[in-house]
Enzyme design. Sequence first.
Site, PDB file in Angstrom:
ATOM      1  N   ASP A 111       0.869  -1.172   0.000  1.00  0.00           N
ATOM      2  CA  ASP A 111       0.000   0.000   0.000  1.00  0.00           C
ATOM      3  C   ASP A 111       0.909   1.227   0.000  1.00  0.00           C
ATOM      4  O   ASP A 111       1.781   1.354   0.867  1.00  0.00           O
ATOM      5  CB  ASP A 111      -0.847  -0.015   1.289  1.00  0.00           C
ATOM      6  CG  ASP A 111      -2.249   0.478   1.063  1.00  0.00           C
ATOM      7  OD1 ASP A 111      -2.399   1.497   0.374  1.00  0.00           O
ATOM      8  OD2 ASP A 111      -3.185  -0.143   1.598  1.00  0.00           O
ATOM      9  N   ASP A 166      -2.880   4.500  -2.469  1.00  0.00           N
ATOM     10  CA  ASP A 166      -3.925   4.965  -1.568  1.00  0.00           C
ATOM     11  C   ASP A 166      -4.437   6.335  -2.037  1.00  0.00           C
ATOM     12  O   ASP A 166      -3.641   7.203  -2.410  1.00  0.00           O
ATOM     13  CB  ASP A 166      -3.314   5.096  -0.162  1.00  0.00           C
ATOM     14  CG  ASP A 166      -4.313   5.540   0.876  1.00  0.00           C
ATOM     15  OD1 ASP A 166      -5.223   4.750   1.185  1.00  0.00           O
ATOM     16  OD2 ASP A 166      -4.187   6.674   1.380  1.00  0.00           O
ATOM     17  N   GLU A 206      -6.665   3.343  -5.817  1.00  0.00           N
ATOM     18  CA  GLU A 206      -7.959   3.517  -5.157  1.00  0.00           C
ATOM     19  C   GLU A 206      -8.641   4.739  -5.784  1.00  0.00           C
ATOM     20  O   GLU A 206      -8.497   5.855  -5.317  1.00  0.00           O
ATOM     21  CB  GLU A 206      -7.750   3.729  -3.655  1.00  0.00           C
ATOM     22  CG  GLU A 206      -9.060   3.794  -2.893  1.00  0.00           C
ATOM     23  CD  GLU A 206      -8.911   4.388  -1.492  1.00  0.00           C
ATOM     24  OE1 GLU A 206      -9.747   4.097  -0.647  1.00  0.00           O
ATOM     25  OE2 GLU A 206      -7.954   5.164  -1.243  1.00  0.00           O
ATOM     26  N   HIS A 209     -10.992  -2.651   4.179  1.00  0.00           N
ATOM     27  CA  HIS A 209     -10.837  -2.240   5.576  1.00  0.00           C
ATOM     28  C   HIS A 209     -11.585  -0.955   5.911  1.00  0.00           C
ATOM     29  O   HIS A 209     -11.521  -0.497   7.046  1.00  0.00           O
ATOM     30  CB  HIS A 209      -9.343  -2.068   5.860  1.00  0.00           C
ATOM     31  CG  HIS A 209      -8.739  -0.997   4.984  1.00  0.00           C
ATOM     32  ND1 HIS A 209      -8.595  -1.147   3.620  1.00  0.00           N
ATOM     33  CD2 HIS A 209      -8.295   0.245   5.260  1.00  0.00           C
ATOM     34  CE1 HIS A 209      -8.081  -0.056   3.108  1.00  0.00           C
ATOM     35  NE2 HIS A 209      -7.879   0.814   4.082  1.00  0.00           N
ATOM     36  N   ASP A 210     -12.233  -0.339   4.923  1.00  0.00           N
ATOM     37  CA  ASP A 210     -12.904   0.946   5.164  1.00  0.00           C
ATOM     38  C   ASP A 210     -14.421   0.841   5.257  1.00  0.00           C
ATOM     39  O   ASP A 210     -15.079   1.819   5.617  1.00  0.00           O
ATOM     40  CB  ASP A 210     -12.581   1.933   4.025  1.00  0.00           C
ATOM     41  CG  ASP A 210     -11.140   2.397   4.052  1.00  0.00           C
ATOM     42  OD1 ASP A 210     -10.568   2.479   5.153  1.00  0.00           O
ATOM     43  OD2 ASP A 210     -10.587   2.671   2.973  1.00  0.00           O
TER      44      ASP A 210
HETATM   45  C1  GLC Z   1      -7.706   5.363   2.037  1.00  0.00           C
HETATM   46  C2  GLC Z   1      -7.585   4.178   2.967  1.00  0.00           C
HETATM   47  C3  GLC Z   1      -8.151   4.539   4.306  1.00  0.00           C
HETATM   48  C4  GLC Z   1      -7.362   5.702   4.883  1.00  0.00           C
HETATM   49  C5  GLC Z   1      -7.355   6.865   3.909  1.00  0.00           C
HETATM   50  C6  GLC Z   1      -6.315   7.860   4.297  1.00  0.00           C
HETATM   51  O1  GLC Z   1      -9.020   5.644   1.719  1.00  0.00           O
HETATM   52  O2  GLC Z   1      -8.200   3.069   2.396  1.00  0.00           O
HETATM   53  O3  GLC Z   1      -8.100   3.473   5.218  1.00  0.00           O
HETATM   54  O4  GLC Z   1      -7.909   6.089   6.107  1.00  0.00           O
HETATM   55  O5  GLC Z   1      -7.048   6.469   2.585  1.00  0.00           O
HETATM   56  O6  GLC Z   1      -5.040   7.366   4.032  1.00  0.00           O
END
Ligand code: GLC
Length: 559
Positions: free
Chosen positions: A111, A213, A275, A338-339
Amino acid sequence: MVKPSQSLKWWQEGVIYQIYPLTYADGNQDGTGDLRGIIRRLDYLNDGDPDSATSLGIDAIWLSPINTSPMVDNGYDIADYKDICPTFGSLEDFDELLEKAHQRGIRIILDLVINHTSNQHPWFLESSASHENPKADWYLWQTPFAGQKLPNNWQSYFGGTGWKYCEARDQFYFHTFNENQPDLNWHNPDVRAAIYDIIRFWLDRGVDGFRLDASSVYSKDPYFRDNPLKYEATDRNNYNNYHHLYDKNLPETHRIIREIRAVLEEYDDRALIGETFIDNRLYDSVIFHGVDQDELHLAITFEFPFSPWYPGYLQREIEKNEITIQPSAWPCYFLDNHDIPRHLSRWIDCSLCVDSEAIAKAAATLLLTVRGTPLLYYGQELGMVDNTDIPEEKLQDRAVVQSETEETPDSRDGARTPMQWDGGSHAGFSFGQDIEPWLPVHANYPELNVQTALQNPDSILNFYRRLLRVRKQSEALRWGKWRTLVHYPHEHMVYLRETKTETVLVAINFSYEQPFKRDVTIDGESWTVLLSTHYEAGKLIDLADNLQAFEVSILQKSR
Ligand code: GLC
């Protein structure tokens, strides 16, 4: 559209499995997951034996962040990009993980959290100390216009204004996420060079790719213009109430991603996954492949997570993808991460079907038989659901904060609880030791765990294991064309995956209702069961028969 198998890459044919390292496996027995724990569980993921009776058979692991971090956002706030957080182990542990994973044919994807750093990163400490330092322009610093309290109306995704005052500079810095996660200034060439150096550091070490990310928010408007408020929205403190014209999805972000891709192209066969979370607008996400296919290899879009468990809706999302994604690009789907709440928690209430096992098998089939790369989230293969009973004092998700108007912040901890390995102490998280884990294990672990599931031929886990093998053995499922046979799906889906030499039909009945035929347009063919919730593999099936309640069948046209 259909490509010869030889030219397909591992990230197109393979199945990627996301690990949240804090809660996967606790190798050093301190209650927190770590790299040694993952190493000990590699055989479960893929032991290298295609006929293994115990391993899942995945092709790549995406590790949520493992770099040095004060853990305000549990690793998504990095203080040293070139080291491993002591919570997870050391660089030596990482090298061992990489080596042992590669021995088993598992690739490792890291990541890469580069929209922002931690406010504890030396870059930010230096940048925030004064106006005159070599890193003074590495973050997004602004002074409000006279008479204004804040530089502009940009909000934090986690709630409230995105601006935080810094006394030493008498200025504000911008943070898309938590105030401890200051956004980098990607307009600064030194920032870009420093990040590309970090990318090369990990590629040189042998990692197979990155999940970028928050990859749609890197660039921000250099003039810091206000975002327009959405029509009729009243709450000005809510991120979702704005059109993000100036702090998200800017053209400049594509240039940055092209530069990152160019760094990856210096190496063989690495993958760039992003993402691309852009207000659920598929078009905006898919153009992140790049007009010349020079940006992301895979753009993570949010079609399935944002859909209800309803065939008409899910099929529409697949069709949108099939129409929108250029033939030279490649789709990518996921159900959980995980979100967000796990899909069985999200869908059980909105479903016609109250049997979560039936949903789990149907959802698994959908994910692994649409055209595209599937991302699995740890525990999904067991049928894990969110732990909604975590006492407040044990919650760990400190990054998501309350906005002025929302009373309770949504903790993401429910979907991050420890992997359920066995019926022993804390589900075997610390390999038999009775050590309280970082987050409490779900109370259903005595019945729902890997050890028990492996012994039950009908378990969700064994269904996933068979599904992964069927997919691996079928070129039609890996890269064949997708074509629906049901044009207005109501409570069932039937679609084909086809190559020149293989045709597979996937039928999923989402309900108790049984009036659906597998197909009425194809007759005179004979179809063999590859995998089904209702029929033995190898059985011949008549397509004109009705689907049974909640039936899931994957059939191959016999030659
Ligand atoms: C992304 C991650 C999330 C994180 C955010 C800030 O959306 O998936 O878990 O809190 O970025 O890095």
